[in-house]
Design a protein around this motif. Structure first.
Motif, PDB file in Angstrom:
ATOM      1  N   VAL A  42       0.887  -1.157   0.000  1.00 42.22           N
ATOM      2  CA  VAL A  42       0.000   0.000   0.000  1.00 42.22           C
ATOM      3  C   VAL A  42       0.926   1.208   0.000  1.00 42.22           C
ATOM      4  CG1 VAL A  42      -1.749   1.287   1.282  1.00 42.22           C
ATOM      5  CG2 VAL A  42      -1.669  -1.221   1.438  1.00 42.22           C
ATOM      6  N   CYS A  43       0.879   2.009  -1.054  1.00 45.27           N
ATOM      7  CA  CYS A  43       1.712   3.207  -1.138  1.00 45.27           C
ATOM      8  C   CYS A  43       0.896   4.425  -0.727  1.00 45.27           C
ATOM      9  CB  CYS A  43       2.220   3.390  -2.567  1.00 45.27           C
ATOM     10  SG  CYS A  43       3.300   2.077  -3.132  1.00 45.27           S
ATOM     11  N   ARG A  44       1.477   5.218   0.161  1.00 45.82           N
ATOM     12  CA  ARG A  44       0.843   6.466   0.594  1.00 45.82           C
ATOM     13  C   ARG A  44       1.808   7.614   0.324  1.00 45.82           C
ATOM     14  NH1 ARG A  44      -3.691   5.850   3.609  1.00 45.82           N
ATOM     15  NH2 ARG A  44      -4.078   3.786   4.462  1.00 45.82           N
ATOM     16  N   ASP A  45       1.239   8.790   0.078  1.00 49.58           N
ATOM     17  CA  ASP A  45       2.082   9.975  -0.031  1.00 49.58           C
ATOM     18  C   ASP A  45       2.209  10.594   1.356  1.00 49.58           C
ATOM     19  OD1 ASP A  45      -0.288  11.433   0.396  1.00 49.58           O
ATOM     20  OD2 ASP A  45      -0.333  12.280  -1.620  1.00 49.58           O
ATOM     21  N   ALA A  46       2.948  11.690   1.461  1.00 49.54           N
ATOM     22  CA  ALA A  46       3.186  12.327   2.766  1.00 49.54           C
ATOM     23  C   ALA A  46       1.887  12.788   3.425  1.00 49.54           C
ATOM     24  CB  ALA A  46       4.149  13.500   2.603  1.00 49.54           C
ATOM     25  N   GLU A  91       7.922  -1.763 -10.828  1.00 49.05           N
ATOM     26  CA  GLU A  91       6.654  -1.258 -11.350  1.00 49.05           C
ATOM     27  C   GLU A  91       6.496   0.260 -11.252  1.00 49.05           C
ATOM     28  OE1 GLU A  91       3.185  -3.468 -10.239  1.00 49.05           O
ATOM     29  OE2 GLU A  91       4.232  -5.383 -10.416  1.00 49.05           O
ATOM     30  N   LEU A  92       7.095   0.877 -10.217  1.00 49.90           N
ATOM     31  CA  LEU A  92       6.923   2.315 -10.021  1.00 49.90           C
ATOM     32  C   LEU A  92       8.214   3.112 -10.158  1.00 49.90           C
ATOM     33  CD1 LEU A  92       4.520   2.340  -6.938  1.00 49.90           C
ATOM     34  CD2 LEU A  92       3.930   2.631  -9.361  1.00 49.90           C
ATOM     35  N   GLY A  93       9.359   2.414 -10.262  1.00 46.97           N
ATOM     36  CA  GLY A  93      10.632   3.109 -10.387  1.00 46.97           C
ATOM     37  C   GLY A  93      11.069   3.824  -9.129  1.00 46.97           C
ATOM     38  N   VAL A  94      10.644   3.342  -7.958  1.00 41.31           N
ATOM     39  CA  VAL A  94      11.022   3.970  -6.690  1.00 41.31           C
ATOM     40  C   VAL A  94      11.667   2.938  -5.761  1.00 41.31           C
ATOM     41  CG1 VAL A  94       9.241   5.744  -6.811  1.00 41.31           C
ATOM     42  CG2 VAL A  94       8.742   3.605  -5.637  1.00 41.31           C
ATOM     43  N   ARG A  95      12.569   3.424  -4.942  1.00 41.11           N
ATOM     44  CA  ARG A  95      13.186   2.591  -3.910  1.00 41.11           C
ATOM     45  C   ARG A  95      12.882   3.233  -2.560  1.00 41.11           C
ATOM     46  NH1 ARG A  95      15.772  -1.318  -6.307  1.00 41.11           N
ATOM     47  NH2 ARG A  95      16.791  -0.981  -8.303  1.00 41.11           N
ATOM     48  N   VAL A  96      12.008   2.568  -1.809  1.00 37.30           N
ATOM     49  CA  VAL A  96      11.597   3.077  -0.500  1.00 37.30           C
ATOM     50  C   VAL A  96      11.547   1.924   0.488  1.00 37.30           C
ATOM     51  CG1 VAL A  96      10.258   5.003  -1.462  1.00 37.30           C
ATOM     52  CG2 VAL A  96       9.132   2.830  -1.026  1.00 37.30           C
ATOM     53  N   VAL A 121       5.651   4.827   2.544  1.00 38.61           N
ATOM     54  CA  VAL A 121       5.408   6.224   2.225  1.00 38.61           C
ATOM     55  C   VAL A 121       6.330   6.547   1.056  1.00 38.61           C
ATOM     56  CG1 VAL A 121       5.561   8.617   3.021  1.00 38.61           C
ATOM     57  CG2 VAL A 121       4.759   6.823   4.578  1.00 38.61           C
ATOM     58  N   VAL A 122       5.734   7.052  -0.016  1.00 36.19           N
ATOM     59  CA  VAL A 122       6.489   7.344  -1.231  1.00 36.19           C
ATOM     60  C   VAL A 122       6.503   8.851  -1.431  1.00 36.19           C
ATOM     61  CG1 VAL A 122       6.649   6.951  -3.722  1.00 36.19           C
ATOM     62  CG2 VAL A 122       5.790   5.129  -2.219  1.00 36.19           C
ATOM     63  N   ALA A 123       7.686   9.442  -1.264  1.00 38.93           N
ATOM     64  CA  ALA A 123       7.827  10.887  -1.418  1.00 38.93           C
ATOM     65  C   ALA A 123       8.416  11.259  -2.776  1.00 38.93           C
ATOM     66  CB  ALA A 123       8.709  11.445  -0.297  1.00 38.93           C
ATOM     67  N   GLU A 124       9.110  10.320  -3.395  1.00 41.44           N
ATOM     68  CA  GLU A 124       9.740  10.637  -4.679  1.00 41.44           C
ATOM     69  C   GLU A 124       8.763  10.479  -5.833  1.00 41.44           C
ATOM     70  OE1 GLU A 124      12.600   7.270  -5.943  1.00 41.44           O
ATOM     71  OE2 GLU A 124      12.475   7.070  -3.751  1.00 41.44           O
TER      72      GLU A 124
END
Length: 174
Positions: A42-46, A91-96, A121-124
């Protein structure tokens, strides 16, 4: 995630208690209804909004349907968290960092599997893989609920959302 042509995706076949009983090709596990593991996040923003996406039309499983989870099969020898993080990168190109929330035995619309649900939490900025994700957006919890009632959502994701809401409510202090 879909397999590139010529690549065989191996997974650990597990039992009803999530104990490894062997290594099999994922497609065979799905065809035969053998339990294996799938890690999702589950990805959430700030601000706490949830990421929702529409799956690409060319995918073998649930093409064009919406989902609020990002993920895929756990590879042989991978931990739940490693798989969840790898899938976010693919899938999203992010490393968190991901945090394991819970797992459950999902009977699945196509075949049964153990579903591990993580949170991040995905900030990028996202760079979705076009072969996987056709559209994405951030929505509130209320908007997510409305979307699941109005749009074609991956059925397993809808079940996971019900469980997620009961798990996270149970974890909150009284």
């Amino acid at each position: 995630m879909t397999d590139p042509p010529g690549r065989v995706e191996l997974v650990e076949r597990v039992d009803e208690l999530d104990r490894v009983v062997g290594v099999v090709e994922r497609g065979e596990a799905v065809r035969r209804g053998w339990l294996h593991r799938v890690a999702t996040t589950v990805c959430r923003d700030a601000g706490g909004r949830v990421l929702v996406h529409r799956r690409a039309d060319g995918l073998a499983r649930f093409p064009g349907q919406y989902n609020w989870l990002v993920g895929g099969a756990v590879d042989v020898g991978e931990t739940w968290e490693e798989a969840a993080g790898r899938e976010l990168a693919e899938e999203l190109g992010v490393r968190v960092d991901v945090r394991f929330a819970f797992k459950f035995l999902c009977r699945g619309a196509i075949s049964p599997y153990w579903l591990g649900v993580h949170e991040a939490v995905v900030a990028e900025e996202l760079s979705p893989a076009p072969a996987e994700i056709a559209w994405h957006g951030w929505v509130s919890e209320g908007e997510l609920g409305e979307m699941t009632r109005q749009l074609a959502f991956v059925p397993d994701g809808v079940e996971a959302l019900r469980r997620y809401r009961s798990e996270t409510v149970a974890d909150e202090p009284a």
